[in-house]
Design an enzyme around this catalytic site. Structure first.
Site, short mmCIF file in Angstrom:
data_model
loop_
_atom_site.label_atom_id
_atom_site.label_comp_id
_atom_site.label_asym_id
_atom_site.label_seq_id
_atom_site.Cartn_x
_atom_site.Cartn_y
_atom_site.Cartn_z
N LYS A 154 0.84 -1.20 0.00
CA LYS A 154 0.00 0.00 0.00
C LYS A 154 0.87 1.24 0.00
CE LYS A 154 -1.77 2.81 2.93
NZ LYS A 154 -1.88 4.04 2.13
N SER A 208 4.79 7.21 10.81
CA SER A 208 4.84 7.90 12.09
C SER A 208 4.86 6.90 13.25
CB SER A 208 3.62 8.81 12.23
OG SER A 208 2.43 8.06 12.17
N VAL A 211 1.15 5.94 14.30
CA VAL A 211 0.47 4.85 13.57
C VAL A 211 1.23 3.54 13.79
CG1 VAL A 211 -0.24 4.01 11.30
CG2 VAL A 211 -0.54 6.42 11.88
N GLY A 212 2.55 3.61 13.86
CA GLY A 212 3.35 2.40 14.07
C GLY A 212 2.98 1.67 15.35
N GLU A 229 9.65 0.99 10.90
CA GLU A 229 10.65 2.05 10.71
C GLU A 229 9.91 3.35 10.97
OE1 GLU A 229 13.70 1.51 10.35
OE2 GLU A 229 13.93 -0.42 9.33
N CYS A 263 13.33 10.48 7.80
CA CYS A 263 13.38 9.99 9.19
C CYS A 263 14.81 10.06 9.73
CB CYS A 263 12.80 8.60 9.30
SG CYS A 263 13.35 7.50 8.00
N GLU A 356 9.52 15.24 16.12
CA GLU A 356 10.01 15.14 14.74
C GLU A 356 9.25 16.18 13.90
OE1 GLU A 356 9.02 11.58 12.36
OE2 GLU A 356 11.11 11.62 11.74
#
Ligand code: NAP
Ligand code: MG
Length: 453
Positions: A154, A208, A211-212, A229, A263, A356
């Site tokens: 996706k 992010s 969400v991770g 990651e 990142c 971040e």
């Protein structure tokens, strides 16, 4: 079927309309991938390798088109976009060396033979963010395919175009149907289905930390394998004994590359107090010299941000009270531009130091000595990358070992080579991508004992 318009972030013009996949189509694609996995795993290692090499060659033949597509979809500079397409080719070539090298062990035992196998998992779901649409996709799909898995991928809603093209190239190169499927759609729909569908045996997520963590929690329901990651807040540590001119000249590129949407961006520059003022003096012309503008121009070094919403998010970090030391250029007119911006934070709790930003904003702050530098560098929930500038080799090694991050560079800002491992400590992620063990992350180790008596 719902559709989404894809914008060029440098011009705000619509470049394409893409059909978004829903839950039913996602389920159907996962089921096709599940069936394809039964035959793909049986393809002889040498033949799987050959198909991946052909895929790499197809990417190489299409490199300029892929790069142009990324420039118009993501606003990446043409130089970066060519590197990114070349990285997909190289990651595929490297992965093509893996099927024949998934070596097991023969372990001495009494009364028989004991051997291990690296079995493919089945269907792997790869969820890609918008900041590096091509490389991040390939870091997941190439080793997963090499290890005998099928892949559903996706892309980010904002940047689906190169992923769609890579899906076409895979078929043109001769990969069997449904071995690698690209499913443009919403994270909350398609990505979420990768997490909940029991046939997807592993999720590879880049994006992010917010969400991770949800994905990790969701995968826990089925003890589903996951590689994450996530974000970073990496330190660029400049000691007084370093080549200050080089450290200052390169620092902007360590954070403003891809407009800071990286990142690995070195978004905190820690400078030893005795050379702090001198460093800022050297940094200013370097920052003003970053060529920001039309990403189609060969000489451009920094393009726009990905979207208006993201630009607003970045801009919100610069509050009226924020001390801005100096800024670089930004073009006028349409496009989601933000200038390279150097800030001097007031306190260790400033958001610009703890969060971040994911844009061209860097904080510069002083430290006293080696211990202080390490303390500040590690004073973050993240741990992805970092740089250490010093001419003392002992210090370079001591600090490299002490900084809690997965990818460090000394007297350089490089983080990523497809043949070395990449990933984060702490909340920057879980697991590693790339490097010689990349395919192993897409296998289960099976132990078999065969009695000989
Ligand atoms: P994000 O929401 O984490 O998106 C990354 C990917 O995950 C996209 O493909 C997204 O799909 C998908 N996704 C979103 N919600 C999901 C869910 N509930 N289940 C499954 N998949 C889901 O990142 P973002 O909102 O684009 O960016 C926000 C911030 O995250 C950035 O400003 C930056 O700080 C950080 N970030 C970090 C990286 C990195 O490389 N580490 C990359 C991107 C962003 P959609 O496209 O449909 O949302
Ligand atoms: Mg999001």
């Amino acid at each position: 079927m719902t559709t989404a318009q894809v914008l060029n972030p440098a011009t705000e013009q619509v470049v394409a309309t893409v059909e978004l996949v829903g839950v039913a189509e996602t389920d159907a694609a996962i089921e096709r991938a599940q069936r394809a996995a039964l035959t793909w795993r049986e393809v002889a290692p040498g033949d799987r390798a050959r198909l991946l090499r052909r895929f790499a060659e197809a990417v190489d033949a299409d490199l300029e088109r892929l790069a142009q597509l990324e420039v118009s979809n993501s606003g990446h500079t043409i130089g970066n976009a060519r590197w990114e397409a070349g990285n997909v080719r190289d990651v595929l070539h490297y992965a093509a060396g893996m099927p024949e090298r998934l070596l097991g062990h023969q372990i001495p035992v009494a009364g028989g033979v004991n051997i291990t196998f690296h079995e493919p998992l089945g269907v792997v779901g790869v969820i890609v963010p918008w900041n590096f649409p091509m490389p991040i996709a390939a870091w997941g799909f190439a080793p997963a395919l090499a290890a005998g898995n099928t892949v559903v991928l996706k892309p980010a809603e904002l940047t689906p175009l190169t992923a769609i093209r890579l899906g076409e190239l895979a078929l043109e190169a001769g990969l069997p149907e449904h071995v690698f499927q690209v499913l443009p759609g919403k994270g909350s729909v398609v990505g979420q289905r990768f997490v909940t569908h029991p046939a997807v045996r592993k999720v590879v997520f880049t994006g992010s930390t917010e969400v991770g963590t949800q994905i990790m929690a969701g995968c826990a329901q089925q003890v589903k394998r996951v590689t994450l990651e996530l974000g970073g807040k990496s330190a660029n540590i400049v000691f007084a004994d370093a080549d200050l001119a080089r450290a200052a000249a390169t620092a902007p590129y360590g954070v403003f590359d891809n407009a800071g949407q990286d990142c690995c961006a070195r978004s905190r520059i820690l400078v030893q107090r005795s050379v702090f003022d001198k460093f800022l003096e050297l940094l200013e012309p370097a920052v003003r010299g970053v060529r920001v503008g039309d990403p189609t121009q060969e000489s451009t070094e920094m393009g726009p941000l990905i979207s208006a919403a993201h630009r607003d998010r970045v801009a919100a970090y610069i509050e009226p009270s924020t001390k801005v030391a100096f800024t670089g250029a930004r073009p006028d007119g349409p496009g989601f531009w933000y200038p390279p911006t150097v800030v001097l934070p007031d306190a260790p709790t400033d958001r610009v130091l703890t969060e971040e930003v994911f844009g061209p904003v860097v904080a510069v702050l002083p430290f006293e000595d080696e211990a202080d530098a390490i303390r500040i560098a590690n004073d973050t929930e993240y741990g992805l990358s970092g740089s250490i500038w010093t001419n003392d080799v002992g210090r370079a090694l001591r600090v490299s070992r002490a900084v809690e991050a997965g990818n460090l560079s000394v007297n350089s800002h490089s983080s990523v080579r497809y043949w070395t491992p990449f990933g984060g400590f702490k909340q920057s992620g879980l697991g590693r991508e790339l490097g010689p063990d990349a395919a192993l992350a897409f296998t289960e180790t099976k132990n078999v004992f065969i009695a000989t008596q």
